[in-house]
Motif scaffolding. Sequence first.
Motif, PDB file in Angstrom:
ATOM      1  N   ILE A 146       1.448  -6.675  -6.017  1.00 42.84           N
ATOM      2  CA  ILE A 146       0.299  -5.792  -6.244  1.00 42.84           C
ATOM      3  C   ILE A 146       0.578  -4.458  -5.569  1.00 42.84           C
ATOM      4  O   ILE A 146       0.347  -4.291  -4.365  1.00 42.84           O
ATOM      5  CB  ILE A 146      -0.988  -6.389  -5.633  1.00 42.84           C
ATOM      6  CG1 ILE A 146      -1.155  -7.864  -5.982  1.00 42.84           C
ATOM      7  CG2 ILE A 146      -2.207  -5.542  -5.999  1.00 42.84           C
ATOM      8  CD1 ILE A 146      -1.688  -8.118  -7.350  1.00 42.84           C
ATOM      9  N   PRO A 147       1.083  -3.465  -6.309  1.00 44.88           N
ATOM     10  CA  PRO A 147       1.280  -2.144  -5.707  1.00 44.88           C
ATOM     11  C   PRO A 147      -0.037  -1.357  -5.756  1.00 44.88           C
ATOM     12  O   PRO A 147      -0.569  -1.106  -6.830  1.00 44.88           O
ATOM     13  CB  PRO A 147       2.339  -1.496  -6.610  1.00 44.88           C
ATOM     14  CG  PRO A 147       2.308  -2.256  -7.895  1.00 44.88           C
ATOM     15  CD  PRO A 147       1.555  -3.534  -7.696  1.00 44.88           C
ATOM     16  N   ILE A 148      -0.549  -1.012  -4.582  1.00 46.92           N
ATOM     17  CA  ILE A 148      -1.749  -0.171  -4.506  1.00 46.92           C
ATOM     18  C   ILE A 148      -1.252   1.260  -4.315  1.00 46.92           C
ATOM     19  O   ILE A 148      -0.612   1.568  -3.300  1.00 46.92           O
ATOM     20  CB  ILE A 148      -2.661  -0.600  -3.335  1.00 46.92           C
ATOM     21  CG1 ILE A 148      -3.080  -2.071  -3.488  1.00 46.92           C
ATOM     22  CG2 ILE A 148      -3.867   0.332  -3.232  1.00 46.92           C
ATOM     23  CD1 ILE A 148      -3.905  -2.378  -4.706  1.00 46.92           C
ATOM     24  N   LEU A 149      -1.540   2.103  -5.296  1.00 48.59           N
ATOM     25  CA  LEU A 149      -1.038   3.477  -5.267  1.00 48.59           C
ATOM     26  C   LEU A 149      -2.111   4.385  -4.689  1.00 48.59           C
ATOM     27  O   LEU A 149      -3.151   4.612  -5.320  1.00 48.59           O
ATOM     28  CB  LEU A 149      -0.650   3.904  -6.679  1.00 48.59           C
ATOM     29  CG  LEU A 149       0.474   3.050  -7.298  1.00 48.59           C
ATOM     30  CD1 LEU A 149       0.654   3.372  -8.775  1.00 48.59           C
ATOM     31  CD2 LEU A 149       1.784   3.266  -6.548  1.00 48.59           C
ATOM     32  N   THR A 150      -1.859   4.888  -3.493  1.00 52.70           N
ATOM     33  CA  THR A 150      -2.880   5.702  -2.822  1.00 52.70           C
ATOM     34  C   THR A 150      -2.685   7.190  -3.078  1.00 52.70           C
ATOM     35  O   THR A 150      -3.635   7.958  -2.987  1.00 52.70           O
ATOM     36  CB  THR A 150      -2.852   5.483  -1.301  1.00 52.70           C
ATOM     37  OG1 THR A 150      -1.619   6.004  -0.788  1.00 52.70           O
ATOM     38  CG2 THR A 150      -2.969   4.007  -0.956  1.00 52.70           C
ATOM     39  N   GLY A 151      -1.454   7.614  -3.326  1.00 55.31           N
ATOM     40  CA  GLY A 151      -1.191   9.036  -3.511  1.00 55.31           C
ATOM     41  C   GLY A 151      -1.533   9.870  -2.295  1.00 55.31           C
ATOM     42  O   GLY A 151      -1.740  11.074  -2.411  1.00 55.31           O
ATOM     43  N   MET A 152      -1.590   9.264  -1.112  1.00 54.61           N
ATOM     44  CA  MET A 152      -2.030  10.029   0.055  1.00 54.61           C
ATOM     45  C   MET A 152      -1.029  10.038   1.210  1.00 54.61           C
ATOM     46  O   MET A 152      -1.406  10.310   2.356  1.00 54.61           O
ATOM     47  CB  MET A 152      -3.409   9.571   0.533  1.00 54.61           C
ATOM     48  CG  MET A 152      -3.531   8.112   0.824  1.00 54.61           C
ATOM     49  SD  MET A 152      -5.285   7.595   0.930  1.00 54.61           S
ATOM     50  CE  MET A 152      -5.750   8.258   2.531  1.00 54.61           C
ATOM     51  N   GLY A 153       0.249   9.796   0.908  1.00 50.81           N
ATOM     52  CA  GLY A 153       1.268   9.886   1.937  1.00 50.81           C
ATOM     53  C   GLY A 153       0.960   8.975   3.119  1.00 50.81           C
ATOM     54  O   GLY A 153       0.444   7.868   2.947  1.00 50.81           O
ATOM     55  N   ASP A 154       1.301   9.459   4.316  1.00 47.84           N
ATOM     56  CA  ASP A 154       1.090   8.659   5.517  1.00 47.84           C
ATOM     57  C   ASP A 154      -0.383   8.439   5.824  1.00 47.84           C
ATOM     58  O   ASP A 154      -0.725   7.654   6.715  1.00 47.84           O
ATOM     59  CB  ASP A 154       1.747   9.336   6.720  1.00 47.84           C
ATOM     60  CG  ASP A 154       3.262   9.270   6.630  1.00 47.84           C
ATOM     61  OD1 ASP A 154       3.784   8.361   5.953  1.00 47.84           O
ATOM     62  OD2 ASP A 154       3.933  10.114   7.245  1.00 47.84           O
ATOM     63  N   GLY A 155      -1.269   9.122   5.102  1.00 46.58           N
ATOM     64  CA  GLY A 155      -2.692   8.849   5.260  1.00 46.58           C
ATOM     65  C   GLY A 155      -3.004   7.409   4.908  1.00 46.58           C
ATOM     66  O   GLY A 155      -3.999   6.850   5.360  1.00 46.58           O
ATOM     67  N   ARG A 185       2.051   8.183  -5.884  1.00 46.80           N
ATOM     68  CA  ARG A 185       1.164   8.121  -7.055  1.00 46.80           C
ATOM     69  C   ARG A 185       1.735   7.252  -8.159  1.00 46.80           C
ATOM     70  O   ARG A 185       1.120   7.074  -9.198  1.00 46.80           O
ATOM     71  CB  ARG A 185       0.938   9.526  -7.617  1.00 46.80           C
ATOM     72  CG  ARG A 185       0.254  10.435  -6.639  1.00 46.80           C
ATOM     73  CD  ARG A 185      -0.031  11.790  -7.240  1.00 46.80           C
ATOM     74  NE  ARG A 185      -0.128  12.757  -6.169  1.00 46.80           N
ATOM     75  CZ  ARG A 185      -0.448  14.027  -6.338  1.00 46.80           C
ATOM     76  NH1 ARG A 185      -0.693  14.478  -7.545  1.00 46.80           N
ATOM     77  NH2 ARG A 185      -0.527  14.842  -5.310  1.00 46.80           N
ATOM     78  N   PRO A 205       2.448   5.068  -0.443  1.00 45.57           N
ATOM     79  CA  PRO A 205       2.017   6.449  -0.203  1.00 45.57           C
ATOM     80  C   PRO A 205       2.015   7.283  -1.484  1.00 45.57           C
ATOM     81  O   PRO A 205       1.476   8.385  -1.487  1.00 45.57           O
ATOM     82  CB  PRO A 205       3.071   6.976   0.780  1.00 45.57           C
ATOM     83  CG  PRO A 205       4.291   6.160   0.527  1.00 45.57           C
ATOM     84  CD  PRO A 205       3.803   4.805   0.094  1.00 45.57           C
ATOM     85  N   ILE A 264       0.884  -1.179   0.000  1.00 45.98           N
ATOM     86  CA  ILE A 264       0.000   0.000   0.000  1.00 45.98           C
ATOM     87  C   ILE A 264       0.914   1.219   0.000  1.00 45.98           C
ATOM     88  O   ILE A 264       1.377   1.667   1.055  1.00 45.98           O
ATOM     89  CB  ILE A 264      -0.925   0.006   1.241  1.00 45.98           C
ATOM     90  CG1 ILE A 264      -1.614  -1.343   1.440  1.00 45.98           C
ATOM     91  CG2 ILE A 264      -1.930   1.152   1.149  1.00 45.98           C
ATOM     92  CD1 ILE A 264      -2.670  -1.669   0.433  1.00 45.98           C
TER      93      ILE A 264
END
Lengths: 172, 172, 172, 172
Positions: B79-88, B68, B66, B64
Amino acid sequence: MKKLIVGVMGGGEGASPEVCEMAYKLGGLIADQGWVLLNGGWGVGVMDASARGAKERNGLTVGILPDRNTEFASPYIDIPILTGMGDGRNFINILSSDIVVALPGRSGTISEIALALKNGKNVILLNFPLGDLFVEYQKAGIMVSVNKPEEVITTIKRLCHLDQEQEEDTLV
Amino acid sequence: MKKLIVGVMGGGEGASPEVCEMAYKLGGLIADQGWVLLNGGWGVGVMDASARGAKERNGLTVGILPDRNTEFASPYIDIPILTGMGDGRNFINILSSDIVVALPGRSGTISEIALALKNGKNVILLNFPLGDLFVEYQKAGIMVSVNKPEEVITTIKRLCHLDQEQEEDTLV
Amino acid sequence: MKKLIVGVMGGGEGASPEVCEMAYKLGGLIADQGWVLLNGGWGVGVMDASARGAKERNGLTVGILPDRNTEFASPYIDIPILTGMGDGRNFINILSSDIVVALPGRSGTISEIALALKNGKNVILLNFPLGDLFVEYQKAGIMVSVNKPEEVITTIKRLCHLDQEQEEDTLV
Amino acid sequence: MKKLIVGVMGGGEGASPEVCEMAYKLGGLIADQGWVLLNGGWGVGVMDASARGAKERNGLTVGILPDRNTEFASPYIDIPILTGMGDGRNFINILSSDIVVALPGRSGTISEIALALKNGKNVILLNFPLGDLFVEYQKAGIMVSVNKPEEVITTIKRLCHLDQEQEEDTLV
């Protein structure tokens, strides 16, 4: 000039009356400085008490809510930001605060302290002993422990370099 | 039946060789059980080492991130899940893990332990002493301390009630 | 080498049987290629049908759920990622997909198409006419319309530059 | 009583001078009503112009920024909320707005309109034709098209039921 935003974290439903009283006083002192109070926005514990304190002194209050609506928001929050992302919003609390004050709380508050330190924010612990957990930040002066709401204000001024006037006064 | 997802948290760039070696072994043991390994996905520290351990034993790894994009992703993440939300994204790590294992780390890892406990997840500390900070969770058996990767596996089986066969064997 | 992750978006509960049948076929074709299927993870509409299609052909399925638990997850999802952030997770769907396929849907699907285009992802519309809304992306070849699930596969190969073998065959 | 929060969406760097002029006027009119202006917070396009318009009339402005710091924030934003989550923050814009106004924009703005409609918010399009895309919402009166900033204000009053006084005046 943009007003300073002070994040106030701490216990929710489990917060003791003494802790809530401290949060209430701190909210008023923050408002007296003309600063914006930011917290998690719920109508319980440190969130509600600090917002009430600020509003009674005509402060501006921002709540970063975990919810999609204002059902659980404190009536003392002027600007409810609805994130709909649960505890994922803790990171937004921290990023949006120029400085973070933590009153006694549990795992939610500790997660916010940890995120604040990780992201380069100063943390002021108000009567919240954390043991040795973040001792390196304490030694470096990034995290500071105080015992009274008034000390929070002077510490914020010092850490955010808002104390020039006082220094000048002292020089004179 | 859905495979168990084990979240493995711990230090990034600052992780010691000993901690990374433990993470590597743990990753292999998780893969041996047929479980999915989930972590923060970066190519450093506990994240990289645990994913490498799992892949060398043909495990499935989820990161998971952090970010983009996959620029900093470990090559051992399937499986890289790209959240683009940093430590969130730490909150997503915790919610998506059926159980959380924490190796030594700093503020990021502590934020994940705190979020896990707040959200009702069991936490297994692998050689990561936290002092009294979460003592009530330890007393309640929600957080458990162990010293060896092998003990993590048996503790997961016990806490996730995957040890029926063993119990039945014992009864016979 | 990392497997291609194909995001499949489209209607939820309101999806017609014809749309679900198309999603089911597409899921199977994606699995046949050895690609990973990623969607919103719920057990309804295009999400459920595409995951079922992929699982019946031994594919790997990832669901990025808006929820904090798996209550509404499709049983055909192997890896449920629990974001707890409602429609905020749509951005994660898009970032995590190497390419995005959109079947007919409503505002949720349209938000995902818009976020995909804004973030530089190719979008393949499968029987989903959008009028002139994103006409500049269509003219630039970033968004492509097709009518059959099989065309989705050939278009993915072309846009992701996975069609070398075919070109070589053609040359011979 | 809590002030109404009006979300103003629209183009960023690509916004035309005419669109920015409309956004500037709208910001002023929102401030005149005593409402809070909320937007994406950047110092370009509709975001900057609407915030400038509101500040010149002593309004209060909130920016939900995609970034982790205020580097790109408009100087006319009073309260910068730093989400650090890129376009994932569009969902927060929508949830936090009591009502959403959309000026001409591209995929980012369209994603916000779509998320607003999906989450039960009224949307007012100011000179932003969208074709048939959300025609069912337009027929149901949930989405309304207007041509002038002044009409936005009267439409907000009508949709948010803030026009009782006017109605009473009319009755007399």
